[in-house]
Design a protein around this motif. Structure first.
Motif, PDB file in Angstrom:
ATOM      1  N   LYS A   1      40.061  -7.764  97.603  1.00  9.24           N
ATOM      2  CA  LYS A   1      40.531  -8.027  98.958  1.00  9.24           C
ATOM      3  C   LYS A   1      39.608  -8.977  99.711  1.00  9.24           C
ATOM      4  O   LYS A   1      39.194  -8.733 100.838  1.00  9.24           O
ATOM      5  N   GLU A   2      39.260 -10.075  99.044  1.00  6.45           N
ATOM      6  CA  GLU A   2      38.441 -11.132  99.638  1.00  6.45           C
ATOM      7  C   GLU A   2      37.054 -10.650 100.052  1.00  6.45           C
ATOM      8  O   GLU A   2      36.426 -11.227 100.949  1.00  6.45           O
ATOM      9  N   LYS A   3      36.552  -9.615  99.393  1.00  3.58           N
ATOM     10  CA  LYS A   3      35.177  -9.179  99.586  1.00  3.58           C
ATOM     11  C   LYS A   3      34.475  -9.166  98.232  1.00  3.58           C
ATOM     12  O   LYS A   3      35.099  -8.933  97.197  1.00  3.58           O
ATOM     13  N   ALA A   4      33.174  -9.426  98.240  1.00  4.65           N
ATOM     14  CA  ALA A   4      32.380  -9.448  97.018  1.00  4.65           C
ATOM     15  C   ALA A   4      31.170  -8.539  97.197  1.00  4.65           C
ATOM     16  O   ALA A   4      30.451  -8.633  98.206  1.00  4.65           O
ATOM     17  N   PHE A   5      30.960  -7.668  96.223  1.00  2.00           N
ATOM     18  CA  PHE A   5      29.864  -6.709  96.253  1.00  2.00           C
ATOM     19  C   PHE A   5      29.039  -6.836  94.980  1.00  2.00           C
ATOM     20  O   PHE A   5      29.582  -7.113  93.910  1.00  2.00           O
ATOM     21  N   ILE A   6      27.741  -6.625  95.092  1.00  2.00           N
ATOM     22  CA  ILE A   6      26.915  -6.350  93.928  1.00  2.00           C
ATOM     23  C   ILE A   6      26.588  -4.861  93.995  1.00  2.00           C
ATOM     24  O   ILE A   6      25.840  -4.413  94.871  1.00  2.00           O
TER      25      ILE A   6
ATOM     26  N   LEU B   1      26.694  -6.405 100.060  1.00  2.00           N
ATOM     27  CA  LEU B   1      27.964  -7.008 100.448  1.00  2.00           C
ATOM     28  C   LEU B   1      27.726  -8.443 100.888  1.00  2.00           C
ATOM     29  O   LEU B   1      26.903  -8.697 101.772  1.00  2.00           O
ATOM     30  N   LEU B   2      28.436  -9.365 100.253  1.00  2.00           N
ATOM     31  CA  LEU B   2      28.376 -10.759 100.677  1.00  2.00           C
ATOM     32  C   LEU B   2      29.166 -10.901 101.972  1.00  2.00           C
ATOM     33  O   LEU B   2      30.366 -10.661 101.999  1.00  2.00           O
ATOM     34  N   THR B   3      28.481 -11.264 103.033  1.00  2.00           N
ATOM     35  CA  THR B   3      29.104 -11.249 104.358  1.00  2.00           C
ATOM     36  C   THR B   3      30.243 -12.256 104.484  1.00  2.00           C
ATOM     37  O   THR B   3      31.160 -12.079 105.290  1.00  2.00           O
TER      38      THR B   3
ATOM     39  N   LYS C   1      22.954  -4.859 102.793  1.00  2.00           N
ATOM     40  CA  LYS C   1      22.819  -3.671 101.957  1.00  2.00           C
ATOM     41  C   LYS C   1      23.583  -2.502 102.562  1.00  2.00           C
ATOM     42  O   LYS C   1      23.657  -2.360 103.792  1.00  2.00           O
ATOM     43  N   SER C   2      24.159  -1.664 101.714  1.00  2.00           N
ATOM     44  CA  SER C   2      24.852  -0.465 102.197  1.00  2.00           C
ATOM     45  C   SER C   2      23.875   0.435 102.945  1.00  2.00           C
ATOM     46  O   SER C   2      22.672   0.442 102.680  1.00  2.00           O
ATOM     47  N   ALA C   3      24.406   1.204 103.890  1.00  2.00           N
ATOM     48  CA  ALA C   3      23.561   2.046 104.741  1.00  2.00           C
ATOM     49  C   ALA C   3      22.975   3.233 103.990  1.00  2.00           C
ATOM     50  O   ALA C   3      22.023   3.863 104.457  1.00  2.00           O
ATOM     51  N   GLY C   4      23.523   3.530 102.843  1.00  2.00           N
ATOM     52  CA  GLY C   4      23.053   4.654 102.035  1.00  2.00           C
ATOM     53  C   GLY C   4      23.683   4.593 100.667  1.00  2.00           C
ATOM     54  O   GLY C   4      24.401   3.641 100.342  1.00  2.00           O
TER      55      GLY C   4
END
Length: 365
Positions: A244-249, A267-269, A283-286
């Motif tokens: 959905k047009e988001k990219a995560f490592i 998360l690539l902003t 970075k994820s909050a947790g």
């Protein structure tokens, strides 16, 4: 002919005209049954296999996996996700050299018309894990079962023209974004005399599937409170997840040999932004996936979709006991997405709990 019989005959002829078929006579005593319109739901239970560092991709309707076996690397092929196919050895580590020992976490990818296997290995002398580097194999043809040519060590250092600058690197994984190929991996800032050295996430551009073409950039370090506090601060096992047009490592953190192993993400902003710039990642909050009292040390994942493409699935490994060590098994479960496009992995499902097989999977054989 009686009026009642004539009425039935006329009615039958009218139905034949309306529906385009002749009236059918059902013999006396025949019992009719209605066939079910859908197959009954099938189930599987975790774990699905022994092993660690699961890697599965879907290509042309088949699922391909690879792993380490008897000093080499195997590839398997299966029409279903819940059961791996026969493990076929495709490459054996050499007796000596930089990649002769400590094989880890291979991944198989289909890139530019050929199959590539990215792997971690080290030389035998010295400490157990002091010389880990990342290498790549290239298939001679488009056959995932080989043969494969060893394309050598990938340059995971600070100076492209200086092979002596190559640094400790594991779990390298390639991904494509906006037409450019990248490599992401876990590495040390400097080579060290102890394997109790902090691990960071690095990224670099690739000229082709076997050549890194830019100096490495450190994307992230284990500094959050949910990444630290144990024997070793680390980030490893990075994997690209796009949706959905988001990219995560998605990466693993805390110690792989302890029950606290878990997943977080970067998360690539903006997916059009340069992924080699650390400021473009959040970075994820947790932790986004972690073990429970029933499932210990959930981490080192890969992602794929159901046979019909309607579901997203995560494969990961977990520890078999609370004791420190690397005795692990492979598990899988479906995950969803939030309204804002973030992955929702939930909690690891305990062993033995029935789960519906992936959508579109016809059987488990």
């Amino acid at each position: 002919m009686k009026k009642s019989a004539l009425k039935v005959l006329v009615l039958g002829l009218c139905q034949a005209v309306l529906f385009g078929c002749a009236p059918r006579t059902i013999p006396s005593g025949t019992v009719t049954t209605t066939k079910p319109t859908a197959q009954a739901t099938q189930f599987f239970t975790n774990p699905i296999a022994d092993g660690a560092d699961p890697w599965v991709i879907k290509q042309d309707g088949m699922y391909y996996s690879c792993g380490v076996t008897k000093g080499g690397i195997y590839v398997s092929k299966s029409p279903v996700l819940t059961k791996f196919g026969e493990r076929v050895p495709v490459w054996k580590a050499p007796a000596t050299g930089w990649n002769s020992s400590n094989l880890w976490a291979p991944e198989i990818h289909f890139l530019q018309g050929k199959w590539y296997i990215y792997y971690t290995a080290g030389r035998k002398e010295g400490g157990p894990f002091l010389y880990q580097r990342s290498g790549v194999l290239e298939s001679v043809s488009d056959d995932p079962f080989g043969p494969y040519a060893d394309k050598g060590m990938l340059h995971t250092g600070d100076h492209l023209q200086d092979t002596a600058s190559i640094k400790w690197a594991i779990d390298l994984s390639p991904f494509s974004l906006n037409g450019q190929l990248y490599a992401v991996w876990s590495g040390w800032e400097e080579n060290a005399a102890t394997d109790k050295t902090k691990q960071h996430l690095y990224i670099a551009r690739m000229q082709n599937p076997y050549t890194i073409s830019s100096t490495r950039v450190k994307l992230s370090s284990p500094v959050a409170d949910w990444e630290t506090g144990g024997e070793l601060d680390l980030q490893e096992g990075p994997e690209m997840l796009k949706k959905k047009e988001k990219a995560f490592i998605i990466y693993s953190t805390r110690e792989s040999w302890l029950k606290e192993y878990r997943l977080g993400y970067l998360l690539l902003t903006d997916t059009l932004a340069d992924p080699t710039q650390p400021q473009n990642w959040t970075k994820s909050a947790g932790p986004v996936f972690q073990g429970t009292a029933q499932v210990l040390g959930a981490g080192h994942c890969s992602f794929t979709t159901s046979p019909d493409g309607s579901e997203d699935w995560i494969l990961y490994h977990s520890k078999k006991t609370v004791n420190p060590g690397w005795q692990r098994d492979i598990r899988m479960q479906k995950f969803t997405w939030s309204a804002t496009g973030l992955p929702v992995f939930g909690e690891p499902v305990p062993a033995g709990v029935p789960l519906a097989v992936p959508s579109g999977q016809k059987n488990q054989e």
